[in-house]
Design an enzyme around this catalytic site. Structure first.
Site, short mmCIF file in Angstrom:
data_model
loop_
_atom_site.label_atom_id
_atom_site.label_comp_id
_atom_site.label_asym_id
_atom_site.label_seq_id
_atom_site.Cartn_x
_atom_site.Cartn_y
_atom_site.Cartn_z
N ASP A 241 0.86 -1.18 0.00
CA ASP A 241 0.00 0.00 0.00
C ASP A 241 0.89 1.23 0.00
O ASP A 241 1.52 1.56 1.02
CB ASP A 241 -0.92 0.00 1.22
CG ASP A 241 -1.86 -1.18 1.24
OD1 ASP A 241 -2.37 -1.53 0.16
OD2 ASP A 241 -2.07 -1.75 2.31
N LEU A 242 0.98 1.92 -1.11
CA LEU A 242 1.94 2.99 -1.31
C LEU A 242 1.84 4.05 -0.22
O LEU A 242 0.77 4.64 -0.02
CB LEU A 242 1.72 3.63 -2.69
CG LEU A 242 2.70 4.74 -3.08
CD1 LEU A 242 4.12 4.20 -3.16
CD2 LEU A 242 2.27 5.36 -4.41
N ASP A 243 2.96 4.30 0.46
CA ASP A 243 3.09 5.34 1.48
C ASP A 243 2.08 5.19 2.61
O ASP A 243 1.69 6.17 3.26
CB ASP A 243 2.95 6.74 0.85
CG ASP A 243 4.11 7.08 -0.06
OD1 ASP A 243 5.25 6.66 0.24
OD2 ASP A 243 3.89 7.74 -1.08
N GLU A 244 1.65 3.95 2.88
CA GLU A 244 0.69 3.71 3.95
C GLU A 244 1.18 2.67 4.94
O GLU A 244 0.40 2.12 5.72
CB GLU A 244 -0.66 3.29 3.36
CG GLU A 244 -1.34 4.37 2.52
CD GLU A 244 -2.72 3.95 2.03
OE1 GLU A 244 -3.25 2.94 2.54
OE2 GLU A 244 -3.25 4.64 1.14
#
Length: 299
Positions: A241-244
């Site tokens: 989950d990109l940048d999460e």
């Protein structure tokens, strides 16, 4: 140092040779009574002396977390042995580390060098317990910075067509160099879901705090046009989950209308570097434990 009285020559300092070794123990398990008592007993069985201990019971997940610094006179194996039955009895996920042993760290960056430079400088200054055997980049812009610090530089270009091969090359390099931690120091490529999974809990990324408000290029210029009053950065573990991913550290600073877009970008670069360095330090000192999508940070 002791001296041989008859020969007047230095002799081996046996006290220094027998000095107890320092260790760091980290663990997590379902919370229940008796954990601290059992761990303390196991360390006592190894003739261990606790120098620092921190623990936390999560009311949200029902998990217990603990970090212990201690010294013990025996070998690593003899120190670990009394802990093994305790870990099994309580269903622990645990690690025992020799304190201060540098974590072998691969740093990845693209064109912006501020985070890379901060990591290299702090490592050379002795403030980061990491060893950096290589820097990887999809561009050649930072080769000179790597050369200045004497770290091997590997150019692995990435395009949509070559991405699988590039990641295979990265995996081979990590295996060759026995890499324990990967740091994305403004590496502007999205890792595949498979690689993110492979690096779970051992890859750290940095991004500015505007996400998801100001995505894409020139985020500080976008923020300037909106008159932001706070800028900052977030360091987190890499997930699909990109940048999460689970957040390790964040920092913010106040700004006002007098700051130009260029000045915001400069201030942001400083915050990004400091935040990433702190996150890498805490990881390398085994102060960060995962609690699902959150982190427990003993600092």
């Amino acid at each position: 140092m002791t001296v041989n009285a008859s020969a007047g020559l230095p002799a081996t300092d046996s006290a220094a040779e027998s000095r107890p070794a320092s260790y760091t123990l980290t663990l997590s398990c379902p919370d229940r009574p008796g954990i601290v008592h059992a761990v303390s007993g196991a360390l006592a069985a190894a003739a261990g002396n606790i120098t620092e201990s921190q623990q936390y019971g999560s009311p949200d997940t029902g998990s217990f977390f603990m970090r212990v610094d201690f010294t013990a006179p025996g070998s690593y194996e003899s120190t670990r042995a009394p802990l093994e039955p305790v870990a099994e009895a309580f269903g622990m996920e645990w690690e025992l580390h020799r304190a201060g042993a540098p974590v072998r760290t691969l740093i990845m960056a693209s064109k912006d060098g501020h985070c890379l430079n901060d990591l290299l400088f702090q490592q050379r200054a002795g403030n980061l317990p990491i060893e950096i055997p290589a820097i990887v980049s999809n561009h050649k812009d930072l080769a000179g910075l790597a050369e200045f610090y004497g770290v091997p530089f590997h150019h692995i270009p990435v395009t949509p067509d070559t991405k699988p091969a590039a990641e295979d090359q990265l995996r081979a390099l990590m295996e060759e160099l026995d890499i324990e931690l990967v740091v994305l120091a403004r590496y502007m490529q999205i890792l595949s879901n498979e690689l993110c999974s492979d690096l779970s809990g051992r890859a750290i990324n940095i991004h500015h705090s505007f996400l998801p408000s100001f995505k894409g290029a020139r985020p500080y210029h976008q923020a300037h046009t909106r008159g932001v009053k706070l800028i900052g950065a977030t360091a987190h573990y890499v997930t699909a989950d990109l940048d999460e991913g689970p957040i390790i550290e964040q920092e913010v600073i106040r700004v006002d209308h007098s700051r130009t877009a260029a000045r915001l970008a400069a201030l942001g670069a400083g915050v990004e570097g400091r935040t990433l360095v702190k996150a890498v330090q805490w990881h390398a000192e085994h102060r960060v434990l995962l609690d699902g999508r959150r982190t427990i940070v003993f600092n």
